[in-house]
Design an enzyme around this catalytic site. Structure first.
Site, PDB file in Angstrom:
ATOM      1  N   GLU A  21       4.966  81.654  18.794  1.00  0.00           N
ATOM      2  CA  GLU A  21       5.374  81.477  20.333  1.00  0.00           C
ATOM      3  C   GLU A  21       4.292  80.578  21.056  1.00  0.00           C
ATOM      4  O   GLU A  21       4.710  79.452  21.835  1.00  0.00           O
ATOM      5  CB  GLU A  21       5.650  82.316  21.076  1.00  0.00           C
ATOM      6  CG  GLU A  21       7.255  83.112  20.791  1.00  0.00           C
ATOM      7  CD  GLU A  21       7.396  84.296  21.364  1.00  0.00           C
ATOM      8  OE1 GLU A  21       8.532  84.408  22.074  1.00  0.00           O
ATOM      9  OE2 GLU A  21       6.761  85.451  21.303  1.00  0.00           O
ATOM     10  N   GLU A  60      10.585  89.240  14.876  1.00  0.00           N
ATOM     11  CA  GLU A  60      10.862  90.453  16.053  1.00  0.00           C
ATOM     12  C   GLU A  60      12.132  91.280  15.561  1.00  0.00           C
ATOM     13  O   GLU A  60      12.151  92.395  16.112  1.00  0.00           O
ATOM     14  CB  GLU A  60      10.984  89.962  17.475  1.00  0.00           C
ATOM     15  CG  GLU A  60       9.525  89.483  18.032  1.00  0.00           C
ATOM     16  CD  GLU A  60       9.079  88.060  17.668  1.00  0.00           C
ATOM     17  OE1 GLU A  60       8.039  87.679  18.330  1.00  0.00           O
ATOM     18  OE2 GLU A  60       9.575  87.568  16.663  1.00  0.00           O
TER      19      GLU A  60
END
Length: 722
Positions: A122, A144
């Site tokens: 990210e 995730e």
């Protein structure tokens, strides 16, 4: 330009005004997006803005083996409903800094050497260019969802806008896939691949020198999402099928994270960038503060980490690396063991009674390797290199000097003893002697060898190339040295090893029978078989118990049952016959239905393929009994959990981590629970709530649900399984 002396971020500016920021957390072996990193990121970004006029570009890299890992999983696991405001504030703080970074007005490049997963990728997505080093440790992705979460640092929003809604969902967000450098480049996850970190820094400086516009695509006026927004005809035609496809893939089982990913991506694609970030935060906050993610993190990160770090390994034994392995039996299991061993770099002797059978075993590896070549994941040279390590044979002398032997023949004690004795004279004097068995007591098998201290059980799961678990079974005379060596070998060939003590059925085979038996018992009570199967898959099991038993075979299960009863009787133990036994006996003796290989079981088969449940089940056993879905599901879940507690009580299991990881990876216990003992911990009311519910089930369905005394005491003392 002022100096920036910071303990976490190295700062070096060259004569061209390019700043290289090197992440290097002094308190950890790896950089992680923890509270400290988020706090210090504010300081770094503030300084970049303060010195912006003297900066022409920024390079972000790492001094660690990893680029940047994700968040603090321990903190995420502890979060509950009351922590939602603090969780949301934490997410907003991190997102604000990433947003400021990409809007710096100067080109920002991530040079990725090592893993950039979760928060690490990210951060890279908030840069204007991503350069990856072509090294084994370099991997990028957003995994995730595999921990019951979704990317919460803008990963959903940025990937949808960068790659398009469907590619982002299918390649990254819903799968949690991780990509090595070459594959990442092919998917567009990185912009360039270089041979090493220095080359990456040089490439970044060249790109910055070219004067690129430091604006993210989504910040350009009129920028369209690739492939179209959810309102575009092309996406509208596909979008309604995604929730249905998700339900089909999960069989209706709890899939909270996947559903949240889907919703965050679709909803976020219909609004502006900043509102999309808000939507993403709302969904991940609910996930972080819910039970499911904590359960999964406990099992698949902390319990797995403990096992892979050697929690079960005896202390004081030097590390061991095998070089030559003998696999006895070239059937599907032996062929699979040969493949993973050769792939790991070991020389493999694959022995069978005929050279044709041994060659067929090698062909199994050839088929897998060729498929990898065809898909571009390997090369012909690598394929040939692995195949060259597998030596099919019928000659015991080819085992000369091998430091481990694993027999993988039929579940016949005398045959197993015979094939091992044939090669023993040729092995290294201290070779590990292993038996791949799912039920036979290891101590009894060791009676047939001259070195019982070197004898151990290695219960692989089929197919070996896809099932990571290895259940290592310690016999009465197995030495600590042999156990340590076997754990080392398991890790060497890429398996996750749990360690159990010897008993009939060990842990996994014993406990999965409880799941199967409870489903069969319900059929015997007149519950429609389709309802039983649906209850199992909606609870999170990967396959219904009846389908699973058909694969194992009813005849084999009865044989194991009879052997277990006889073995226990010889020890003076009388175990009540499960109600499922009568159903299995009728299926075999009255109806001639022994399972898939017999062409008929609980299911019908056409050309060896499943063709629906046998209609005769309703006629023979009835179909008018209606049970609450919760009761049906919890009969299966509780049956396994209660017997797992007994395994702990009897010393079969050595740790809670072994139980949780083994149940998920080995026997398909629903992952959302965090494993079979974590299921008890997380049950409403904790262990005390579980005990109360178990007593309800015992009153309704039989004494087998009566909670063990050890569990009752644990519940009374407010203790959980840690």
């Amino acid at each position: 330009m002022s100096d920036f002396d910071h303990p976490m971020f190295g700062w070096e500016i060259d004569r061209d005004g390019v700043v290289t920021v090197t992440m290097d957390d002094p308190g950890q072996s790896a950089n992680t997006m923890n509270d400290r990193f988020r706090d210090e990121l504010v300081v770094l970004v503030d300084h970049l803005y303060a010195e912006r006029e003297g900066i022409t570009g920024v390079i972000l890299t790492s001094a660690k083996k990893t680029f940047l890992a994700g968040g603090d999983l321990a903190a995420l696991m502890r979060a509950g409903e009351d922590d939602k405001p603090a969780t949301r504030a934490m997410l907003d703080k991190a997102k604000a800094q990433l947003r400021r970074l990409e809007m710096l007005g100067r080109p920002v490049v991530a040079v990725i050497a090592g893993a950039a997963l979760g928060g690490g990728y990210e951060l890279a997505l908030a840069c204007h260019r991503r350069i990856a080093v072509d090294a084994p440790g370099t991997v990028v992705g957003l995994p995730e969802v595999t921990l019951g979460l979704l990317p919460g640092g803008g990963g959903v929003v940025r990937t949808v806008r960068l790659f398009g809604l469907l590619p982002a969902l299918q390649d990254l967000l819903l799968t949690g896939a991780k990509y090595r450098s070459a594959d990442a480049l092919a998917k567009g996850l990185v912009d360039e691949v270089v041979p090493d970190r220095d080359a990456g820094l040089a490439a970044a400086k060249r790109w910055i020198a070219g004067g690129p516009e430091p604006v993210q695509p989504w910040d350009r006026k009129g920028y369209p999402i690739p492939g179209g927004s959810p309102a575009s005809p092309k996406i509208t035609a596909v979008l309604p099928s995604l929730p249905a496809a998700l339900r089909q893939k999960t069989h209706g089982a709890p899939a909270t994270a996947q559903a949240a990913v889907l919703a965050a991506a679709v909803e976020g694609a219909q609004v502006d960038f900043d509102n999309a970030l808000t939507i993403e935060s709302r969904y991940i906050t609910d996930l972080i503060c819910g039970k499911e993610s904590g359960n999964i993190i406990k099992a698949m990160f902390y319990d797995m980490q403990a096992i892979n770090r050697g929690a079960n390994r005896p202390e004081g034994v030097p590390s061991h690396k095998a070089s030559k392995i003998v696999v006895l039996g070239a059937g599907m299991m032996g062929a699979g063991i040969a493949y993973v061993s050769a792939k790991a770099g070991l020389d493999v002797v694959l022995k069978d009674v005929s050279i044709e059978a041994a060659e067929r075993g090698k062909a199994y590896s050839a088929k897998i390797l060729q498929k990898a070549v065809d898909k571009g994941r390997s090369t012909p040279a690598k394929r040939d290199e692995v195949l060259a390590r597998i030596h099919p044979t019928t000659d015991p002398a080819d085992a000369a000097g091998a430091d481990v032997v694993i027999e993988a023949v039929f579940e016949d004690p005398e045959l197993k003893k015979k094939v091992i004795s044939e090669v023993m004279p040729h092995l290294a004097p201290d070779a590990v002697l292993a038996s791949n068995t799912s039920t036979l007591p290891i101590t009894r098998l060791a009676e047939g060898v001259s070195r019982p201290e070197d004898f151990i059980g290695t219960h692989f799961f089929s197919p070996v190339d896809k099932m990571a678990l290895l259940e290592i079974v310690v016999g009465e005379k197995t030495s600590d040295v042999t156990l340590a060596k076997t754990i080392d070998i398991a890790r060497q060939i890429g398996n996750t090893p749990i360690v159990v003590n010897d008993s009939r059925g060990f842990f996994t085979s014993r406990v999965i029978v409880e799941f199967i038996n409870e489903a069969i018992a319900m059929v015997g009570e007149g519950v429609p078989a389709a309802s039983v199967e649906q209850a199992a898959t909606q609870a999170g099991y990967p396959v219904g118990a009846l389908a699973l038993l058909d694969e194992i075979s009813l005849t084999l299960s009865r044989k194991i049952r009879d052997e277990t009863i006889a073995g226990l009787a010889a020890e003076g133990i009388e175990k009540p016959l499960h109600p499922a036994a009568a159903v299995v006996d009728r299926m075999i003796d009255e109806f001639g239905r022994g399972g898939r290989l017999a062409g008929a079981g609980f299911y019908e088969y056409r050309d060896g393929k499943k063709a629906g449940l046998w209609p005769g089940l309703a006629e023979k056993f009835g179909s008018s009994t209606r049970l609450p879905l919760r009761d049906m599901q919890e009969r299966m879940l509780f049956a396994e959990a209660i017997d797992t507690v007994r395994c702990l009580d009897e010393g079969v299991l050595r740790s809670v981590a072994d139980a949780n990881v083994g149940s998920i990876l080995g026997i398909g216990f629903p992952a959302w629970t965090g494993g079979v003992l974590q299921y008890i911990n997380q049950y409403e009311g904790g262990p005390a709530g579980f005990v109360a519910r178990a007593r309800e089930l015992a009153d309704r369905y039989g004494d087998r649900f009566t909670p063990p005394e050890s569990l009752v005491r644990r519940a009374e003392q407010g203790q959980s399984f840690d």
